[in-house]
Design a protein around this motif. Structure first.
Motif, PDB file in Angstrom:
ATOM      1  N   ALA A 164       5.394   4.039   2.163  1.00 34.53           N
ATOM      2  CA  ALA A 164       6.001   5.362   2.667  1.00 34.53           C
ATOM      3  C   ALA A 164       6.858   4.905   3.933  1.00 34.53           C
ATOM      4  CB  ALA A 164       4.827   6.271   3.092  1.00 34.53           C
ATOM      5  N   ALA A 165       6.291   4.004   4.919  1.00 35.29           N
ATOM      6  CA  ALA A 165       7.032   3.545   6.002  1.00 35.29           C
ATOM      7  C   ALA A 165       8.236   2.756   5.599  1.00 35.29           C
ATOM      8  CB  ALA A 165       6.097   2.635   6.743  1.00 35.29           C
ATOM      9  N   ILE A 166       8.233   2.107   4.602  1.00 37.80           N
ATOM     10  CA  ILE A 166       9.365   1.404   3.974  1.00 37.80           C
ATOM     11  C   ILE A 166      10.673   2.325   3.562  1.00 37.80           C
ATOM     12  CG2 ILE A 166      10.423  -0.345   2.489  1.00 37.80           C
ATOM     13  CD1 ILE A 166       7.575  -1.866   2.672  1.00 37.80           C
ATOM     14  N   LEU A 167      10.146   3.153   2.905  1.00 39.05           N
ATOM     15  CA  LEU A 167      10.905   4.204   2.311  1.00 39.05           C
ATOM     16  C   LEU A 167      11.364   5.313   3.320  1.00 39.05           C
ATOM     17  CD1 LEU A 167       9.451   4.671  -1.251  1.00 39.05           C
ATOM     18  CD2 LEU A 167      11.606   3.621  -0.747  1.00 39.05           C
ATOM     19  N   GLY A 168      10.584   5.534   4.120  1.00 40.45           N
ATOM     20  CA  GLY A 168      11.026   6.746   5.094  1.00 40.45           C
ATOM     21  C   GLY A 168      10.385   8.030   4.721  1.00 40.45           C
ATOM     22  N   SER A 189       0.987  -1.312  -0.082  1.00 37.62           N
ATOM     23  CA  SER A 189       0.106   0.002  -0.073  1.00 37.62           C
ATOM     24  C   SER A 189       1.079   1.227   0.053  1.00 37.62           C
ATOM     25  CB  SER A 189      -0.923  -0.024   1.196  1.00 37.62           C
ATOM     26  OG  SER A 189      -0.029   0.177   2.532  1.00 37.62           O
ATOM     27  N   VAL A 190       0.234   2.338  -0.230  1.00 36.82           N
ATOM     28  CA  VAL A 190       1.079   3.688  -0.213  1.00 36.82           C
ATOM     29  C   VAL A 190       1.396   3.866   1.065  1.00 36.82           C
ATOM     30  CG1 VAL A 190       0.748   6.215  -0.663  1.00 36.82           C
ATOM     31  CG2 VAL A 190      -0.157   4.699  -2.210  1.00 36.82           C
ATOM     32  N   SER A 213       6.787  10.512   3.489  1.00 41.26           N
ATOM     33  CA  SER A 213       5.629  10.570   3.454  1.00 41.26           C
ATOM     34  C   SER A 213       4.634   9.593   2.507  1.00 41.26           C
ATOM     35  CB  SER A 213       5.027  12.055   3.459  1.00 41.26           C
ATOM     36  OG  SER A 213       5.222  12.380   2.342  1.00 41.26           O
ATOM     37  N   ARG A 214       3.339   9.662   2.588  1.00 44.81           N
ATOM     38  CA  ARG A 214       2.466   9.072   1.593  1.00 44.81           C
ATOM     39  C   ARG A 214       2.410   9.897   0.490  1.00 44.81           C
ATOM     40  NH1 ARG A 214      -2.952   7.048   4.054  1.00 44.81           N
ATOM     41  NH2 ARG A 214      -3.437   7.548   1.780  1.00 44.81           N
ATOM     42  N   GLY A 215       2.278  11.082   0.702  1.00 43.90           N
ATOM     43  CA  GLY A 215       2.293  12.009  -0.357  1.00 43.90           C
ATOM     44  C   GLY A 215       3.467  12.223  -1.433  1.00 43.90           C
ATOM     45  N   VAL A 221       5.430   9.281  -1.625  1.00 44.33           N
ATOM     46  CA  VAL A 221       5.458   8.107  -2.385  1.00 44.33           C
ATOM     47  C   VAL A 221       4.707   8.267  -3.611  1.00 44.33           C
ATOM     48  CG1 VAL A 221       4.316   5.759  -2.435  1.00 44.33           C
ATOM     49  CG2 VAL A 221       5.564   6.449  -0.527  1.00 44.33           C
ATOM     50  N   SER A 222       3.462   9.034  -3.606  1.00 48.79           N
ATOM     51  CA  SER A 222       2.734   9.416  -4.842  1.00 48.79           C
ATOM     52  C   SER A 222       3.452  10.201  -5.664  1.00 48.79           C
ATOM     53  CB  SER A 222       1.466  10.044  -4.472  1.00 48.79           C
ATOM     54  OG  SER A 222       0.419   9.344  -3.302  1.00 48.79           O
ATOM     55  N   GLN A 223       4.280  11.140  -5.304  1.00 50.21           N
ATOM     56  CA  GLN A 223       4.864  12.145  -6.263  1.00 50.21           C
ATOM     57  C   GLN A 223       6.208  11.248  -6.828  1.00 50.21           C
ATOM     58  OE1 GLN A 223       6.621  14.786  -3.591  1.00 50.21           O
ATOM     59  NE2 GLN A 223       4.945  16.546  -3.800  1.00 50.21           N
ATOM     60  N   LEU A 224       6.770  10.347  -5.952  1.00 52.34           N
ATOM     61  CA  LEU A 224       7.783   9.460  -6.679  1.00 52.34           C
ATOM     62  C   LEU A 224       7.133   8.387  -7.777  1.00 52.34           C
ATOM     63  CD1 LEU A 224       9.872   8.675  -3.387  1.00 52.34           C
ATOM     64  CD2 LEU A 224      10.644   9.937  -5.427  1.00 52.34           C
ATOM     65  N   ILE A 225       6.257   7.970  -7.564  1.00 55.46           N
ATOM     66  CA  ILE A 225       5.400   7.268  -8.448  1.00 55.46           C
ATOM     67  C   ILE A 225       4.831   7.908  -9.725  1.00 55.46           C
ATOM     68  CG2 ILE A 225       3.424   5.699  -9.048  1.00 55.46           C
ATOM     69  CD1 ILE A 225       3.659   4.870  -6.077  1.00 55.46           C
ATOM     70  N   ALA A 226       4.617   9.175  -9.504  1.00 56.16           N
ATOM     71  CA  ALA A 226       4.165   9.913 -10.791  1.00 56.16           C
ATOM     72  C   ALA A 226       5.396  10.498 -11.341  1.00 56.16           C
ATOM     73  CB  ALA A 226       3.198  11.171 -10.148  1.00 56.16           C
ATOM     74  N   GLY A 227       6.487  10.802 -10.687  1.00 55.96           N
ATOM     75  CA  GLY A 227       7.577  11.274 -11.426  1.00 55.96           C
ATOM     76  C   GLY A 227       8.145  10.391 -12.273  1.00 55.96           C
TER      77      GLY A 227
END
Length: 122
Positions: free
Chosen positions: A106-110, A101-102, A112-114, A116-122
Motif C-alpha cells: 500500500a505504501a509503495i503504491l500510494g 506485505s499488504v 490504502s491497505r484495503g 491493495v486487497s481490492q486490486l489483488i481480488a480484482g
C-alpha cells in the motif's frame, strides 16, 4: 442498416433532415433517433427499422468540432483509466507475489491497505 440524419435547430426544437431534405421534427435531440425510426416506419411500413443504426448529427457550426474533440478526449481518458487500472492490479499482485506485505504494498503504491486487497481480488 445505417442512416444519418442532420438536425437543424429552429424555434420549436429540431428539424431532422434525411439526404438533405426535411423529414420530420422533434422538440429535443434525445428523442431524434426514435423520431427518425417512427418517420421511416410511416413512409416504409413494410420494413422493420427498429434495429437500424440511426446517427443524428446536429448542425451546430464550429461547436460540433469542439464537441467531437471533447468526446474523443473522454474516450481516450476512459481507455487510459482502464489501462491504468490493469497496471495497478498487476503491480499490486506482483508486489504481493514478491513477498511484500499488504501494508508495504500500500505504501509503495500510494493507496490504502484495503485498496491493495481490492486490486489483488480484482
Amino acid at each position: 442498416m445505417n442512416i444519418t440524419a442532420t438536425a437543424h435547430k429552429w424555434e420549436r426544437g429540431w428539424e431532422l433532415h434525411l439526404d438533405g431534405d426535411p423529414a420530420t421534427q422533434v422538440a429535443t435531440l434525445d428523442k431524434a433517433e426514435q423520431q427518425i425510426r417512427d418517420y421511416l416506419d410511416t413512409v416504409d411500413p413494410g420494413t422493420d427499422h427498429s434495429s437500424w443504426n440511426v446517427t443524428i448529427v446536429p448542425e451546430i457550426g464550429a461547436l460540433y468540432e469542439e464537441v467531437t474533440e471533447a468526446r474523443a478526449a473522454t474516450e481516450q481518458a476512459t481507455a487510459a483509466n482502464t489501462a491504468a487500472a490493469a497496471r495497478a492490479r498487476a503491480a499490486a499482485r506482483h508486489l504481493r507475489e514478491a513477498g511484500f506485505s499488504v501494508t508495504d504494498s500500500a505504501a509503495i503504491l500510494g493507496v490504502s491497505r484495503g485498496r491493495v486487497s481490492q486490486l489483488i481480488a480484482g
